[in-house]
Design an enzyme around this catalytic site. Structure first.
Site, mmCIF file in Angstrom:
data_model
loop_
_atom_site.group_PDB
_atom_site.id
_atom_site.type_symbol
_atom_site.label_atom_id
_atom_site.label_comp_id
_atom_site.label_asym_id
_atom_site.label_seq_id
_atom_site.Cartn_x
_atom_site.Cartn_y
_atom_site.Cartn_z
ATOM 1 N N LEU A 40 -32.716 24.909 95.577
ATOM 2 C CA LEU A 40 -31.558 24.897 94.672
ATOM 3 C C LEU A 40 -31.993 24.345 93.316
ATOM 4 C CD1 LEU A 40 -28.715 23.565 97.003
ATOM 5 C CD2 LEU A 40 -28.951 25.875 96.067
ATOM 6 N N CYS A 44 -35.114 26.816 86.204
ATOM 7 C CA CYS A 44 -34.888 25.728 85.251
ATOM 8 C C CYS A 44 -35.228 24.373 85.862
ATOM 9 C CB CYS A 44 -33.436 25.753 84.797
ATOM 10 S SG CYS A 44 -33.021 24.400 83.715
ATOM 11 N N HIS A 440 -24.754 5.212 60.316
ATOM 12 C CA HIS A 440 -26.029 4.923 59.650
ATOM 13 C C HIS A 440 -26.773 3.845 60.423
ATOM 14 C CE1 HIS A 440 -28.915 4.384 56.451
ATOM 15 N NE2 HIS A 440 -28.696 3.075 56.513
HETATM 16 P P1 FAD Z 1 -33.168 31.249 87.620
HETATM 17 O O1 FAD Z 1 -33.132 29.835 87.175
HETATM 18 O O2 FAD Z 1 -34.431 32.011 87.447
HETATM 19 O O3 FAD Z 1 -32.706 31.266 89.107
HETATM 20 C C1 FAD Z 1 -32.707 32.423 89.879
HETATM 21 C C2 FAD Z 1 -32.777 32.007 91.329
HETATM 22 O O4 FAD Z 1 -32.445 33.132 92.123
HETATM 23 C C3 FAD Z 1 -34.164 31.577 91.777
HETATM 24 O O5 FAD Z 1 -34.088 30.264 92.329
HETATM 25 C C4 FAD Z 1 -34.584 32.600 92.822
HETATM 26 O O6 FAD Z 1 -35.308 32.021 93.889
HETATM 27 C C5 FAD Z 1 -33.231 33.110 93.297
HETATM 28 N N1 FAD Z 1 -33.232 34.491 93.800
HETATM 29 C C6 FAD Z 1 -33.566 35.605 93.109
HETATM 30 N N2 FAD Z 1 -33.371 36.690 93.875
HETATM 31 C C7 FAD Z 1 -32.899 36.256 95.067
HETATM 32 C C8 FAD Z 1 -32.523 36.904 96.255
HETATM 33 N N3 FAD Z 1 -32.556 38.229 96.373
HETATM 34 N N4 FAD Z 1 -32.104 36.149 97.285
HETATM 35 C C9 FAD Z 1 -32.049 34.790 97.184
HETATM 36 N N5 FAD Z 1 -32.396 34.121 96.068
HETATM 37 C C10 FAD Z 1 -32.813 34.845 95.016
HETATM 38 N N6 FAD Z 1 -34.190 27.145 79.339
HETATM 39 C C11 FAD Z 1 -33.502 26.249 78.611
HETATM 40 O O7 FAD Z 1 -32.312 26.454 78.358
HETATM 41 N N7 FAD Z 1 -34.087 25.102 78.135
HETATM 42 C C12 FAD Z 1 -35.388 24.818 78.385
HETATM 43 O O8 FAD Z 1 -35.892 23.788 77.943
HETATM 44 C C13 FAD Z 1 -36.138 25.730 79.153
HETATM 45 N N8 FAD Z 1 -37.427 25.481 79.446
HETATM 46 C C14 FAD Z 1 -38.109 26.348 80.247
HETATM 47 C C15 FAD Z 1 -39.431 26.060 80.548
HETATM 48 C C16 FAD Z 1 -40.152 26.908 81.358
HETATM 49 C C17 FAD Z 1 -41.572 26.562 81.709
HETATM 50 C C18 FAD Z 1 -39.525 28.081 81.888
HETATM 51 C C19 FAD Z 1 -40.278 29.017 82.774
HETATM 52 C C20 FAD Z 1 -38.216 28.388 81.577
HETATM 53 C C21 FAD Z 1 -37.496 27.521 80.746
HETATM 54 N N9 FAD Z 1 -36.176 27.792 80.407
HETATM 55 C C22 FAD Z 1 -35.482 26.904 79.626
HETATM 56 C C23 FAD Z 1 -35.496 29.023 80.840
HETATM 57 C C24 FAD Z 1 -34.572 28.725 82.033
HETATM 58 O O9 FAD Z 1 -35.337 28.204 83.085
HETATM 59 C C25 FAD Z 1 -33.863 30.007 82.468
HETATM 60 O O10 FAD Z 1 -33.186 30.567 81.364
HETATM 61 C C26 FAD Z 1 -32.832 29.712 83.545
HETATM 62 O O11 FAD Z 1 -33.445 29.121 84.675
HETATM 63 C C27 FAD Z 1 -32.132 31.005 83.985
HETATM 64 O O12 FAD Z 1 -31.212 30.697 84.970
HETATM 65 P P2 FAD Z 1 -30.755 31.802 86.034
HETATM 66 O O13 FAD Z 1 -29.744 31.105 86.884
HETATM 67 O O14 FAD Z 1 -30.366 33.033 85.338
HETATM 68 O O15 FAD Z 1 -32.049 32.146 86.885
#
Ligand code: FAD
Length: 461
Positions: A40, A44, A440
């Site tokens: 979970l 991110c 400030h």
């Molecule tokens: P995700 O966080 O990618 O979550 C998707 C989840 O779905 C995953 O846990 C995956 O396992 C699960 N999943 C996918 N398909 C299935 C399936 N079929 N069945 C079950 N589970 C599934 N963003 C910021 O805003 N600030 C930051 O500082 C920042 N820093 C970052 C640094 C790094 C190194 C990286 C790689 C990214 C960073 N990001 C940052 C971007 C941010 O992590 C993403 O924009 C964000 O996590 C997207 O959220 P999401 O819920 O769309 O997808």
């Protein structure tokens, strides 16, 4: 044992899009199941925003001590350089991730969301099967929220494996690479490159474009470039990657010279792509638009009752956008009238120094700008952060002064993002911010002074 669930809502993906959507569904009394294949928190929390910021913090503390050991500064010196136990640093980072991961699990319980762990695969638009450790769970829901997120883009000729790693690999290395080559000078590559440079790796950044952070204007990125070059990070711009060779990475420089950059690790940060495959999109008849799930302004996909949010649906690929869409979709399903129409979504590069961008840039037609340097801000100077070339820039409509964009570069400016975004979302004009008494000494005073500069009468410049 096979189990069949028939909730009102199933959320696929437990990242900041999916888990926030699920919590909001639960709060609104919707019977909700969340499916997550991994931990979970998603990209991110587990391998993105949070672990990278933890390492940035640890690396900055180490670098400050190493500087004090080299040259006494404001009367502070250290008799010997600090020691780094890299494994302990990574373990500390992991403890923060674990704590937040546990926190999300607790929030799920409190919102009465059932969590199913396993990979979901759809057989039709509303039915998926999840293979869990205790058997197959079939879920048929009235509403499906897809939040499958994104994965790192790969470069042809540089497949992952061995010393070639992605950002998740870089956040979990078991030893500090002596020589690190980073491919890609976007925010992820620069943030991680800066971490390793501060911890003592020799870092080279290879970028195909002619500047770092190509989506930002050059004035904003100049302090970051100066910091990198001033701290021994080699920047090879306009360079093309050929592939792994011998001890490192073969590239063609902007001048056409072929170089092999010796590397103990090659970190590829060449962007991210939405995870649109492997979970049965075809069976759901979902349309794509430029590779992302196609949605309308309510995050409704081309299939009725199927919603998509977060990285899966397009730029900006940021956690807070994913969460905002998740909350909105939950409320729409619960019968509220909502639309995703933000005036501005803030974006931050946690580089050295930090960059914040919100709304329109200085080239937007019909706008004027006002800028204020941190070199004239008492708080920046008192935090030893006035000499980085940082500033706040306000972009306002030329006619009535309405603020439509704010950018800043400087130490600690990430914490100003909320003030900038609030001003834009609340429809503030430059005079509104100028007339607010700012405490400030704070960095926020630079924001006010920049709005005064839009009006033509900043006090401290
Ligand atoms: P995700 O966080 O990618 O979550 C998707 C989840 O779905 C995953 O846990 C995956 O396992 C699960 N999943 C996918 N398909 C299935 C399936 N079929 N069945 C079950 N589970 C599934 N963003 C910021 O805003 N600030 C930051 O500082 C920042 N820093 C970052 C640094 C790094 C190194 C990286 C790689 C990214 C960073 N990001 C940052 C971007 C941010 O992590 C993403 O924009 C964000 O996590 C997207 O959220 P999401 O819920 O769309 O997808």
């Amino acid at each position: 044992m096979a189990e069949i669930l028939a909730p009102k809502v199933v959320v696929i993906g437990g990242g900041p899009g999916g888990y926030v959507a699920a919590i909001r569904c639960g709060q609104l009394g919707l019977d909700t199941v969340l499916v997550e294949a991994d931990r979970l928190g998603g990209t991110c929390l587990i391998r993105g925003c949070i672990p990278s910021k933890a390492l940035i913090h640890a690396a900055s503390a180490f670098a400050a001590m190493a500087d004090a050991a080299r040259v006494p500064h404001f009367g502070v010196s250290l008799p010997a350089p600090p020691k780094l136990d890299f494994a302990a640093t990574v373990a500390w980072k992991d403890s923060i991730v674990d704590r937040l991961n546990g926190g999300v699990a607790g929030l799920m319980k409190r919102a009465k969301v059932k969590v199913v762990q396993g990979w979901a695969r759809f057989s039709d638009a509303k039915t998926c099967e999840v293979v869990t450790v205790s058997g197959i769970v079939t879920i048929r829901a009235e509403h499906v929220i897809l939040a499958t997120g994104s994965i790192p883009a790969q470069l042809p000729g540089l497949p992952m494996g061995g010393k070639v790693i992605d950002s998740a690999g870089a956040l979990s290395l078991d030893r500090l690479p002596e020589r690190l080559v980073v491919v890609g000078a976007g925010y992820i590559g620069l943030e991680l490159g800066t971490v390793f440079a501060k911890l003592g790796s020799q870092v080279t950044i290879v970028e195909a474009g002619d500047r770092i952070l190509p989506h930002h204007d050059a004035r904003l990125t100049e302090p970051v470039r100066l910091w990198l070059e001033g701290h021994g990070v080699r920047l090879l711009l306009g360079a093309k990657v050929a592939g792994e060779k011998g001890e490192g990475l073969e590239i063609a420089t902007a001048d056409g010279e072929i170089l092999v950059l010796p590397a103990d690790a090659i970190l590829v940060t060449a962007g991210r792509k939405p995870l649109t495959e492997g979970w049965g999109r075809e069976a759901m008849a979902l349309e794509l638009a430029e590779g992302f799930a196609k949605i309308d302004d309510c995050c409704a996909t081309s299939t009725a009752g199927v919603w998509a949010i977060g990285d899966l649906v397009g730029e900006p690929m940021l956690a807070h956008k994913a969460s905002a869409q998740g909350e909105m979709v939950a409320e729409i399903i619960a019968g509220k009238r909502r639309r995703f129409d933000p005036a501005a979504i803030p974006a931050i590069c946690f580089t050295e120094p930090e960059i914040v961008t919100v709304g329109l840039g200085p080239d937007a037609p019909g706008t004027v700008t006002g800028q204020f340097p941190f070199a004239a801000n008492g708080r920046a100077l008192s935090m030893d952060a006035g000499d980085l070339g940082g500033f706040v820039r306000v972009v306002a409509r030329a006619d009535r002064g309405r603020i439509v964009g704010v950018q800043a570069v400087g130490a600690h400016v990430s914490e100003l993002a909320a003030a900038f975004t609030t001003a834009i979302e609340m429809g503030a004009v430059a005079g509104d911010i100028a007339s607010i008494i700012h405490a400030h000494p704070t960095l926020g005073e630079a924001f006010r002074e920049a709005t005064l500069n839009v009006l033509g009468h900043a006090i401290h410049t």
